[in-house]
Design an enzyme around this catalytic site. Structure first.
Site, mmCIF file in Angstrom:
data_model
loop_
_atom_site.group_PDB
_atom_site.id
_atom_site.type_symbol
_atom_site.label_atom_id
_atom_site.label_comp_id
_atom_site.label_asym_id
_atom_site.label_seq_id
_atom_site.Cartn_x
_atom_site.Cartn_y
_atom_site.Cartn_z
ATOM 1 C CB SER A 22 31.384 92.241 51.534
ATOM 2 O OG SER A 22 30.151 92.919 51.708
ATOM 3 N N GLY A 24 30.611 97.044 55.833
ATOM 4 C CA GLY A 24 29.332 97.565 56.282
ATOM 5 C C GLY A 24 28.652 98.454 55.272
ATOM 6 C CB VAL A 28 35.574 95.915 46.997
ATOM 7 C CG1 VAL A 28 36.595 96.295 45.935
ATOM 8 C CG2 VAL A 28 35.358 97.079 47.950
ATOM 9 C CE LYS A 42 33.222 101.993 49.611
ATOM 10 N NZ LYS A 42 33.989 103.000 50.410
ATOM 11 C CG ASP A 136 38.621 105.175 58.556
ATOM 12 O OD1 ASP A 136 39.007 104.910 59.718
ATOM 13 O OD2 ASP A 136 37.850 104.443 57.918
#
Length: 747
Positions: A22, A24, A28, A42, A136
């Site tokens: 888990s 923010g 999942v 998700k 990212d």
């Protein structure tokens, strides 16, 4: 991790088995499909469900993940971005994240580090080829699966040409792994921002810490923007490459394709402390090598400890990362920006789409019953002009001869009997993804040549004619480069009988030439204000055109078709088409197109079929029962879509009705090619499945034969049939052939 008291029992019909983690934004879960396949779901936290800006971000994440599904990522299985509590299901990738691995076992080294670097560069290459920027890339978003590293979490990714969203007032990302431009101007980041992040990730993998680590995120961000990286503990051979990735300016960094070349040149153990200069620069001249004997291309020599870091390395005393910049030549921008929407296709025969076939009874892959005389299974590799840039080939069969091309191989002639090469013509420049052989006539082979980085004055791209017997160059002509933007397929030239139809270098007209002599037979200007591409359909030829504005915006939603007379070049009346649409083949004299379903700028699949009658200029549209994502193709009057997870669906082009659907073990396959009573689908790994055309019953499948990405979407068919022989093109310029009745046994 077991489920908790407040967790749902199922999501979207998928029963949940466990919590995977888990964060923010969401939790999942591990779940399973009805067939028992594990998936990761998700589920977005409830507090974000009412946030319109967040919903936009999540829709973009789903679209981006679908766009790159399977290309070293977790393929999207299902999603509901508009649900009360949005969710997305992807294939479950077993393995620890890179962050978990480093924390438990320490930094990587030697061959393990090199494999990770190459795997991540391949992942970025395939992500960028479909027009997505991840934004990212960090250790927790890399899973070390048994098949190699997989990049996950496209939560802040976007299309490279999309400028619509940056979370209001916030910079999104993870500072130790962000690029300077992402920290300073997040709306403007492009693919080379991901290359910077990959550089930081490799430093972390080799040392256990980042190159800009500081006591606070703010100081880390300052160092990313202003300070030089700390690379002292990085192995010397890797250090020179990493330094080029960490250049403060995006244009100073290699592309993912260029980075892959540099990494593959590194020694297997990452040893050595010096960088050797490369040889003299290349010229534009086509290199034609004549061969004798089967599989006679020698394997590449193992890199020495002082192997060059890549193209452009100069004299000693200057770091390779600085020298490399001057020698790079970017891939043609227009093609790269949309390359993944449609892989290139090869005109194996007038009316075909890269082996997908034309009218029923006119399938290009329909073979004679017998094997070529003296045939025995074989395997070979064909090296191109730049030995460091492996690619894939596509082939055309003419009797017992195979003519193949792609990447750095302009064209080669290979015996279908034993794989021996008669001649190879090479292209010196950086190839464009998805551009392979143009085609072949009885006496001429036509391919694409790309200008060398050392010859910027030469045409960036040319169509070249080669004598089929001798390998001698006959003529060449500069070629236009807008077909992918117009049709979604990289095909700027097509063979039509004994002629070849090209687009001129200014993208303003069609030109037809005798394929062997090069004599121009006609020239036809494009309709005013448009750019066009040739589209074969059985014995007919069409022009597919779009306005300059739509082409420039890479967003063709209102294409127009014209019949194009093969003898005179005369254009028929305009036939408007509801777009965006992609031509896939011919049916009963008409052209068949699949209508694309687009979310934002991302292609998510196909939701309709259109059939164009050239006699009446009427277009018949049929909606599909659902949106089918994957790679389209056509053979023997049926449209096929092969999905990233191996699902193949057959569709009636006249009604859009589903004929059958079959799950196969070949993920990300392209096809179909029809021949010897079967339909063949194959991936870049060389894995092949044969299906019954009647109902999709699997006849046999093979194991992988090469190391390649199994998730490429939009690729043209890789299989060619010669008599009863099946020839398969796979990654790294690999070709192999076997008897269709005796496929390689699976382990």
């Amino acid at each position: 991790m077991s489920l908790r008291g407040g967790d749902p029992a199922e999501i979207g019909g998928y029963p949940l088995e466990a919590r995977l983690g888990s964060g923010g934004m969401g939790t999942v879960f591990l779940a399973r499909t009805s067939s028992g396949r594990p998936v990761a779901i998700k589920l977005i936290h409830q507090q974000f469900a009412g946030d319109d800006e967040f919903r936009i971000r999540f829709r973009q994440e789903v679209a981006a993940a679908r766009r790159v599904s399977g290309a070293f990522t977790a393929a999207v299985v299902d999603a509901a971005p508009e649900a009360e509590q949005p969710w997305m299901a992807t294939t479950y990738i077993e393995g620890n994240t890179l962050a978990q691995h480093i924390a438990a076992e320490g930094p990587l080294n030697g061959a393990e580090l090199r494999r990770l670097a190459i795997g991540l560069a391949e992942a970025l290459r395939d992500i960028h080829r479909v027009g997505v920027v991840h934004r990212d890339l960090k250790p927790s978003n890399v899973v070390l699966s048994p098949e190699g590293p997989r990049v996950i979490d496209f939560g802040i990714s976007r299309a490279a040409d999309q400028q619509t969203l940056t979370m209001t007032g916030r910079v999104i990302g993870t500072p130790p792994f962000m690029s300077p431009e992402q920290l300073q101007a997040p709306r403007g980041v492009g693919p080379r921002s991901d290359v910077f992040s990959l550089g930081t990730l490799l430093v972390y993998s080799a040392t256990g810490h980042g190159p800009f680590d500081a006591d606070s995120p703010y100081m880390t961000a300052y160092q990313v923007v202003h300070e030089e990286p700390s690379l002292g503990a990085v192995p010397a051979a890797l250090r020179a490459v990493v330094e080029s990735c960490l250049d403060k300016e995006p244009e100073g960094r290699p592309s993912a394709d260029e980075l892959l070349v540099l990494l593959r040149d590194l020694p297997a153990d990452l040893g050595g402390t010096e960088v050797r200069p490369t040889g003299a620069g290349r010229t534009r001249d086509m290199i034609t090598q004549h061969h004798s004997g089967a599989g006679d291309t020698p394997p590449p020599a193992a890199p020495a400890a002082d192997a060059p870091a890549g193209p452009g390395a100069g004299s000693s005393g200057t770091l390779a990362g600085r020298r490399l910049r001057r020698g790079w030549r970017p891939v043609l921008a227009a093609a790269v920006a949309v390359a993944a929407i449609g892989g290139g296709v090869t005109a194996l025969k007038t009316g075909s789409f890269g082996g997908s076939g034309g009218d029923k009874g006119d399938s290009v892959a329909a073979p004679a019953a017998a094997l070529p005389d003296g045939f025995a299974p074989w395997r070979t590799t064909v090296r191109g002009g730049d030995e460091g840039i492996p690619d894939e080939l596509r082939c055309v069969a003419r009797g017992d001869a195979l003519f193949c091309g792609g990447g750095g191989v302009l064209a080669t002639r290979i015996s279908a009997v034993d794989g021996s090469k008669a001649w190879t013509a090479k292209s010196p420049g950086v190839p464009v993804q998805g551009m392979y052989l143009v085609g072949a006539t009885d006496d001429t082979v036509l391919g694409y040549r790309f200008a060398s980085q050392d010859a910027p004055q030469d045409p960036p791209r040319e169509v070249v004619a080669i004598d089929a017997d001798s390998g001698r160059e006959l003529w060449s002509v500069p070629s236009g480069a807008q077909s992918t933007a117009v049709t979604g397929r990289t095909q700027d030239a097509v063979v039509a009988g004994s002629a070849v139809v090209t687009v001129d270098a200014s993208n303003s007209r069609f030109e037809a030439r005798d394929a062997h002599s090069g004599e121009v037979t006609w020239k036809t200007p494009f309709p005013a204000g448009t750019q066009c591409a040739p589209v074969p359909a059985g014995p007919r030829l069409f022009a597919m055109c779009a306005t300059d504005a739509e082409v420039d915006a890479l967003e063709v939603r209102h294409p127009t078709l014209y019949t194009l007379d093969r003898a005179s070049g005369t254009l028929g009346g305009a036939i408007p088409v509801d777009g965006p649409a992609r031509p896939v083949g011919a049916d009963r004299g008409g052209l068949v197109l699949l209508q694309e379903h687009v979310e934002g700028t991302a292609l998510t699949g196909y939701d309709g079929v259109a059939r164009v009658d050239p006699a009446t200029r009427k277009v018949t549209y049929s909606r599909l029962a659902k949106t089918y994502a994957g790679t389209p193709g056509m053979a023997d009057g049926t449209v096929y879509v092969s999905g990233q997870t191996g699902l193949v669906t057959a569709l009636d082009p006249a009604t859009g009705r589903k004929k059958w659907s079959r799950q196969t073990p070949v993920e990300g396959a392209s096809g179909p090619v029809a021949g010897a009573g079967a339909l063949y689908f194959s991936s870049a790994t060389g894995r092949v499945v044969a299906l019954s055309p009647r109902d999709g019953t699997p006849l046999w499948s093979t194991d992988p034969q090469a190391e390649g990405a199994s998730g490429e979407e939009g690729a043209s068919p890789r299989v060619t049939v010669a008599g009863g022989a099946v020839i398969v093109a796979a990654a790294d310029n690999t070709l192999f052939a076997f008897d269709a009745r005796k496929p390689p046994e699976s382990a």
